[in-house]
Design a protein around this motif. Structure first.
Motif, PDB file in Angstrom:
ATOM      1  N   PHE A  31      -7.459 -18.327   7.925  1.00  0.00           N
ATOM      2  CA  PHE A  31      -7.781 -19.428   8.834  1.00  0.00           C
ATOM      3  C   PHE A  31      -8.848 -19.004   9.841  1.00  0.00           C
ATOM      4  CE2 PHE A  31      -3.742 -21.350   7.410  1.00  0.00           C
ATOM      5  CZ  PHE A  31      -4.191 -22.643   7.183  1.00  0.00           C
ATOM      6  N   ASP A  32      -8.832 -17.748  10.264  1.00  0.00           N
ATOM      7  CA  ASP A  32      -9.899 -17.254  11.139  1.00  0.00           C
ATOM      8  C   ASP A  32     -11.258 -17.388  10.460  1.00  0.00           C
ATOM      9  OD1 ASP A  32      -7.895 -16.580  12.919  1.00  0.00           O
ATOM     10  OD2 ASP A  32      -8.054 -14.416  12.601  1.00  0.00           O
ATOM     11  N   ALA A  33     -11.309 -17.024   9.180  1.00  0.00           N
ATOM     12  CA  ALA A  33     -12.564 -17.104   8.432  1.00  0.00           C
ATOM     13  C   ALA A  33     -13.059 -18.543   8.347  1.00  0.00           C
ATOM     14  CB  ALA A  33     -12.374 -16.513   7.034  1.00  0.00           C
ATOM     15  N   VAL A  34     -12.148 -19.482   8.103  1.00  0.00           N
ATOM     16  CA  VAL A  34     -12.538 -20.890   8.023  1.00  0.00           C
ATOM     17  C   VAL A  34     -13.062 -21.374   9.373  1.00  0.00           C
ATOM     18  CG1 VAL A  34     -11.681 -23.236   7.648  1.00  0.00           C
ATOM     19  CG2 VAL A  34     -10.959 -21.382   6.112  1.00  0.00           C
ATOM     20  N   ALA A  35     -12.368 -21.013  10.462  1.00  0.00           N
ATOM     21  CA  ALA A  35     -12.825 -21.419  11.791  1.00  0.00           C
ATOM     22  C   ALA A  35     -14.216 -20.859  12.094  1.00  0.00           C
ATOM     23  CB  ALA A  35     -11.827 -20.956  12.850  1.00  0.00           C
ATOM     24  N   ALA A  36     -14.480 -19.634  11.648  1.00  0.00           N
ATOM     25  CA  ALA A  36     -15.814 -19.059  11.849  1.00  0.00           C
ATOM     26  C   ALA A  36     -16.856 -19.829  11.042  1.00  0.00           C
ATOM     27  CB  ALA A  36     -15.812 -17.588  11.449  1.00  0.00           C
ATOM     28  N   ALA A  37     -16.509 -20.200   9.810  1.00  0.00           N
ATOM     29  CA  ALA A  37     -17.450 -20.957   8.981  1.00  0.00           C
ATOM     30  C   ALA A  37     -17.773 -22.309   9.606  1.00  0.00           C
ATOM     31  CB  ALA A  37     -16.873 -21.151   7.578  1.00  0.00           C
ATOM     32  N   LEU A  38     -16.775 -22.939  10.222  1.00  0.00           N
ATOM     33  CA  LEU A  38     -16.997 -24.232  10.878  1.00  0.00           C
ATOM     34  C   LEU A  38     -17.577 -24.059  12.275  1.00  0.00           C
ATOM     35  CD1 LEU A  38     -13.747 -26.178   9.867  1.00  0.00           C
ATOM     36  CD2 LEU A  38     -15.969 -26.132   8.741  1.00  0.00           C
ATOM     37  N   ARG A  39     -17.639 -22.802  12.735  1.00  0.00           N
ATOM     38  CA  ARG A  39     -18.184 -22.434  14.030  1.00  0.00           C
ATOM     39  C   ARG A  39     -17.409 -23.091  15.188  1.00  0.00           C
ATOM     40  NH1 ARG A  39     -21.961 -23.753  10.841  1.00  0.00           N
ATOM     41  NH2 ARG A  39     -22.856 -25.512  11.982  1.00  0.00           N
ATOM     42  N   THR A  40     -16.117 -23.367  14.956  1.00  0.00           N
ATOM     43  CA  THR A  40     -15.257 -23.810  16.057  1.00  0.00           C
ATOM     44  C   THR A  40     -14.763 -22.609  16.855  1.00  0.00           C
ATOM     45  OG1 THR A  40     -13.261 -23.750  14.691  1.00  0.00           O
ATOM     46  CG2 THR A  40     -14.483 -25.814  14.748  1.00  0.00           C
TER      47      THR A  40
ATOM     48  N   GLY B 283     -13.193  -3.365  10.303  1.00  0.00           N
ATOM     49  CA  GLY B 283     -12.935  -2.934  11.660  1.00  0.00           C
ATOM     50  C   GLY B 283     -11.468  -2.925  12.022  1.00  0.00           C
ATOM     51  N   GLY B 284     -10.581  -3.197  11.052  1.00  0.00           N
ATOM     52  CA  GLY B 284      -9.142  -3.164  11.322  1.00  0.00           C
ATOM     53  C   GLY B 284      -8.741  -4.198  12.353  1.00  0.00           C
ATOM     54  N   GLU B 285      -8.188  -3.755  13.484  1.00  0.00           N
ATOM     55  CA  GLU B 285      -7.689  -4.691  14.497  1.00  0.00           C
ATOM     56  C   GLU B 285      -8.809  -5.518  15.124  1.00  0.00           C
ATOM     57  OE1 GLU B 285      -5.050  -3.325  17.437  1.00  0.00           O
ATOM     58  OE2 GLU B 285      -3.572  -2.517  16.021  1.00  0.00           O
ATOM     59  N   ALA B 286     -10.043  -5.040  15.060  1.00  0.00           N
ATOM     60  CA  ALA B 286     -11.156  -5.842  15.588  1.00  0.00           C
ATOM     61  C   ALA B 286     -11.273  -7.169  14.854  1.00  0.00           C
ATOM     62  CB  ALA B 286     -12.463  -5.063  15.483  1.00  0.00           C
ATOM     63  N   ALA B 287     -10.897  -7.190  13.575  1.00  0.00           N
ATOM     64  CA  ALA B 287     -10.969  -8.423  12.789  1.00  0.00           C
ATOM     65  C   ALA B 287      -9.952  -9.454  13.264  1.00  0.00           C
ATOM     66  CB  ALA B 287     -10.747  -8.106  11.311  1.00  0.00           C
ATOM     67  N   ILE B 288      -8.891  -9.028  13.928  1.00  0.00           N
ATOM     68  CA  ILE B 288      -7.910  -9.969  14.465  1.00  0.00           C
ATOM     69  C   ILE B 288      -8.509 -10.732  15.641  1.00  0.00           C
ATOM     70  CG2 ILE B 288      -5.640 -10.163  15.566  1.00  0.00           C
ATOM     71  CD1 ILE B 288      -4.817  -7.649  14.012  1.00  0.00           C
ATOM     72  N   ARG B 289      -9.377 -10.065  16.380  1.00  0.00           N
ATOM     73  CA  ARG B 289      -9.974 -10.688  17.569  1.00  0.00           C
ATOM     74  C   ARG B 289     -11.253 -11.450  17.263  1.00  0.00           C
ATOM     75  NH1 ARG B 289      -8.551  -5.457  19.119  1.00  0.00           N
ATOM     76  NH2 ARG B 289     -10.709  -4.740  18.895  1.00  0.00           N
ATOM     77  N   GLU B 290     -11.978 -11.064  16.202  1.00  0.00           N
ATOM     78  CA  GLU B 290     -13.326 -11.593  15.953  1.00  0.00           C
ATOM     79  C   GLU B 290     -13.375 -12.285  14.590  1.00  0.00           C
ATOM     80  OE1 GLU B 290     -15.928  -8.255  16.439  1.00  0.00           O
ATOM     81  OE2 GLU B 290     -15.300  -7.899  18.510  1.00  0.00           O
ATOM     82  N   PRO B 291     -13.265 -13.617  14.566  1.00  0.00           N
ATOM     83  CA  PRO B 291     -13.188 -14.354  13.300  1.00  0.00           C
ATOM     84  C   PRO B 291     -14.378 -14.139  12.363  1.00  0.00           C
ATOM     85  CG  PRO B 291     -12.446 -15.731  15.112  1.00  0.00           C
ATOM     86  CD  PRO B 291     -13.013 -14.483  15.725  1.00  0.00           C
ATOM     87  N   TRP B 292     -15.569 -13.917  12.881  1.00  0.00           N
ATOM     88  CA  TRP B 292     -16.740 -13.757  12.016  1.00  0.00           C
ATOM     89  C   TRP B 292     -16.578 -12.589  11.051  1.00  0.00           C
ATOM     90  CZ3 TRP B 292     -19.713  -9.296  12.107  1.00  0.00           C
ATOM     91  CH2 TRP B 292     -19.522  -8.432  13.190  1.00  0.00           C
ATOM     92  N   ARG B 293     -15.840 -11.576  11.435  1.00  0.00           N
ATOM     93  CA  ARG B 293     -15.603 -10.445  10.544  1.00  0.00           C
ATOM     94  C   ARG B 293     -14.834 -10.894   9.296  1.00  0.00           C
ATOM     95  NH1 ARG B 293     -15.864  -5.132  12.947  1.00  0.00           N
ATOM     96  NH2 ARG B 293     -16.609  -5.242  15.089  1.00  0.00           N
TER      97      ARG B 293
END
Length: 776
Positions: free
Chosen positions: A616-625, A551-561
């Motif tokens: 780091f976004d991906a890790v935060a999504a995995a930890l669901r913080t 999703g390009g820039e959407a991935a900057i806003r949405e860590p789950w991506r």
């Protein structure tokens, strides 16, 4: 009979800081005659007398300088005059030369603070007291030389008492351009619903409203601010609701250092910074009496400052607790600086206004600093710090003049004139229309203030950055050479430039540059780079794995991506089979991740990126913080940094593989395998976050180790991800232990706020051969 004397030329921060009366006082004490004068390049002094007193005068010029003064260069030469002057005089300024520039705004000095607290002083309770040692500078200046008529104080005619102080060289208010008193200075009032409240003490009225939970807008030094009682959870929550700022930490202001110590741990070095003329926001570890829970959700630190104007001192003296003091703006817009605009835009956000009629010419936000083991870190360079010049290496003495345009986020501009690099105050995100207008205005103001005509204009290599688009137009306007500088090379160069060391233009270094994103010449998005570079060229010798950005820039806003993309890269399309944590697996079986699977497999709108920020976004999504959406830039990374800190001492890092077949490549597969297993075992999320941080520190240190024997001996750490104190301290410690000299940012931000400085020194480097050796 000819008389021998000395001609002295001084460059640096020497105008508007009390330097001329300082020289006058030395002249009186040493009994020399002559004059001192400001001109467009600094200060000129001519002295006459016997040789011993002339030498004594010159020596004393560099001792006990006024608090805001700084001498960068002093040239002294002998002169001969036919007539000997009878006295030492302060002459009127000459409006000639290239422009010496403006010193930063300065927090209220102790002497002015005593004045406003002394019932017998005529400035008792005066919200605008100042002198040559403190007060507004950049925020009120329209043009140079820095005289009253060139500032927004021109609207206020001095009374006889102020005029007498202004004209007395022995007075600390001699030629203090913003000088004022209750009889002749700016007017302060409180208003609600657009109606001024006719009271004698508007500050007391504002304080009383805040004590009852009201939210107040305050016209500060460089813009409007929004204030609330920091101990009142309902008021802080209401402020967040009105401002549509759900999670981003809010800044605080405390009455004095003792009040700060009730709520935070404060070292002596941190206290010194807090009480300096810059009076920045300092990030301090929260400890002691709690304040409102919603001030800094998910954070272990508070951003807190001391009062920086008499108005703030007077307000805080009437309150029992620290206050929240955040930018007075609509969401994402720049701070309001105009009274009418503030009324129109901020009325829905606040219950009243504490206003005055001194115009703000330049919008100046608060500076933000942190101190840690690696040294000071400037997270935002603005009030109190900008536009003080960065003194670059002697190599730049004869370099061409460069206007550097900065980046897209946290934008600043830089004027490089010889060794002096003038980095503007923080401006902001150029995708916001109001911020873009402010950026354009700042460029024109700085070109005029410094009488600057660029030979070169430096821009980011990203062709669509608005700063680059404007830079190309300015190059055509001025007939200047245009040089496009790679983003991460500019980060590295900004750190080199601020060191100011001799030979930096020729020094080859290794650089670890970690950030969110920057345009890579290979067509991918960079952000986790190991470079070998000097100021003229760089080679990309290693990088983090190149992972899809769904999703390009959407991935900057949405860590789950980013989590989906990282798991897909580590384990392939059947990555869910490696996820045994029920809660995470349920999240990954929602419709969104299933749609992303197809995008990643088919390569649709999924540019490749080596970004450390997105990792780091991906890790935060995995930890669901921070799983679904970040409400502010850096939220995900900041949350796991705070989680990790308590567990660092007794944890070891996850493994990350290194492949040296073609440069330095990393694989996150071992890390993700171990992290998912820890989630299944319900390991504390803080321990997992610590293992991630320590693993990243370890792999970068291992990657550089073999280069120590045959490569450069210096490592530069730069990029916005190094705002993370765990990474900054950890990598500096490991690289130092390995025998490297480690350079970190100490005067300009690691983030894109320092980018313009790096662009400028690269573009100005002698015999620049701007090339980039790439490794895919």
């Amino acid at each position: 009979m000819p008389h021998i004397g000395k001609h002295i030329r001084i460059n640096g921060s020497v105008q508007g800081v009390g330097f001329r009366p300082f020289a006058w006082q030395i002249a009186r004490e040493t009994a020399v005659t002559g004059f001192v004068r400001n001109d467009g390049n600094g200060v000129v002094i001519e002295i006459h007398g016997d040789a011993p007193v002339l030498d004594a005068f010159v020596r004393r010029l560099t001792v006990d300088l006024p608090p805001l003064a700084r001498i960068d260069r002093m040239d002294v030469r002998d002169i001969v005059r036919d007539a000997l002057p009878e006295r030492f005089e302060i002459l009127a300024s000459e409006n000639r030369g290239e422009g010496t520039g403006i010193v930063p705004d300065a927090a209220t000095c102790p002497a002015c603070l005593d004045d406003i607290r002394n019932p017998a002083d005529r400035r008792f309770g005066h919200a605008f007291a100042n002198c040559t040692h403190c007060g507004p500078r950049l925020s009120i200046v329209r043009t140079i030389p820095y005289d009253r008529r060139s500032t927004s104080m021109a609207a206020f005619a001095m009374c006889a008492d102020c005029r007498a102080e202004y004209e007395n060289p022995a007075d600390r208010r001699f030629h203090a351009q913003p000088i004022a008193c209750p009889a002749c200075g700016p007017r302060l009032w409180f208003e609600m619903a657009g109606q001024p409240d006719s009271v004698d003490d508007p500050i007391a009225v504002a304080a009383e409203h805040m004590r009852t939970g009201k939210i107040i807008a305050i016209k500060g030094l460089g813009g409007f601010q929004i204030a609330a009682d920091a101990a009142n959870e309902a008021a802080v929550a209401d402020l967040r609701h009105r401002k549509h700022r759900p999670r981003k930490p809010l800044a605080l202001m405390a009455r004095d250092i003792e009040q700060i110590r009730r709520h935070c741990r404060v070292s002596d070095a941190e206290a010194e910074r807090l009480q300096s003329a810059a009076a920045p926001i300092m990030l301090l570890r929260a400890a002691g009496a709690p304040l409102a829970d919603s001030i800094a959700p998910e954070q272990d630190s508070l951003g807190i400052m001391l009062p920086n104007t008499p108005l703030h001192h007077l307000l805080l003296s009437k309150l029992d607790h620290p206050i929240v003091l955040t930018s007075g703006n609509l969401s994402d817009n720049p701070q309001e600086i105009d009274n009418d605009h503030a009324r129109n835009h901020l009325a829905p956000l606040v219950d009243g206004f504490l206003m005055h009629d001194r115009a703000i010419v330049h919008r100046v936000d608060d500076s933000v600093l942190r101190l840690d083991r690696a040294g000071p870190a400037v997270l935002r360079r603005a009030r109190g710090l900008a536009p003080a010049p960065i003194r670059c290496a002697v190599d730049f003495e004869t370099a061409p003049k460069v206007l550097a345009m900065g980046g897209e986020l946290k934008s600043t501009i830089c004027l490089l004139n010889g060794r002096d690099a003038v980095l503007s105050q923080h401006i902001g995100d150029l995708k916001n229309a109001a911020t873009l207008a402010d950026y354009r205005k700042t460029i024109r103001h700085f070109l005029a203030l410094y009488r600057f005509r660029p030979d070169i204009i430096a821009v980011d290599r990203h062709p669509d950055y608005l700063s680059s688009v404007i830079g190309r137009k300015l190059a055509a306007e001025f007939g200047a050479q245009l040089i496009a500088v790679q983003h991460h090379h500019a980060h590295l160069a900004s750190c080199l430039a601020e060191q100011g060391g001799e030979g930096d233009a020729d020094r080859t270094v290794l650089g670890i540059v970690l950030d969110g994103s920057g345009w890579g010449p290979d067509g991918t998005v960079w952000g986790g780079e190991i470079l070998k570079a000097d100021l003229r060229s760089f080679e990309r010798i290693g990088h983090l794995p190149q992972i899809a950005l769904p999703g390009g820039e959407a991935a900057i806003r949405e860590p789950w991506r980013n989590l989906v993309a990282h798991l897909h890269a580590a384990f392939g399309s059947d990555y869910r089979g490696h996820v045994t944590c029920a809660a995470l697996l349920a999240a990954l079986q929602e419709p969104g991740p299933a749609m992303l699977d197809q995008m990643v497999m088919n390569g649709v709108n999924t540019p490749l990126s080596s970004s450390a920020g997105r990792f780091f976004d991906a890790v935060a999504a995995a930890l669901r913080t921070c799983y679904h959406r970040q409400s502010y830039e850096g939220q995900a990374a900041m949350s796991i940094e705070s989680l990790a800190r308590p567990f660092l001492a007794d944890e070891t890092g996850y493994g990350i593989d290194i492949d040296r077949t073609d440069g330095i490549r990393f694989s996150f597969q071992p890390l993700w395998r171990a992290l998912l297993a820890d989630l299944d075992r319900q390991v504390d999320p803080g321990r997992i976050a610590a293992r991630v941080h320590l693993g990243l520190i370890d792999v970068f240190a291992r990657a550089l180790m073999p280069l120590r024997k045959s490569g450069p001996d210096t490592v530069v750490l730069s990029g916005g991800v190094f705002q993370n104190a765990i990474l900054r301290n950890g990598l500096k410690d490991r690289c130092t232990a390995a025998g490297f000299r480690v350079l970190t940012h100490r005067r300009v931000p690691e983030n894109d706020g320092g980018l313009a400085l790096g662009q400028a020194v690269i573009a100005a480097s002698p015999t620049v051969r701007y090339t980039a050796t790439l490794r895919r």
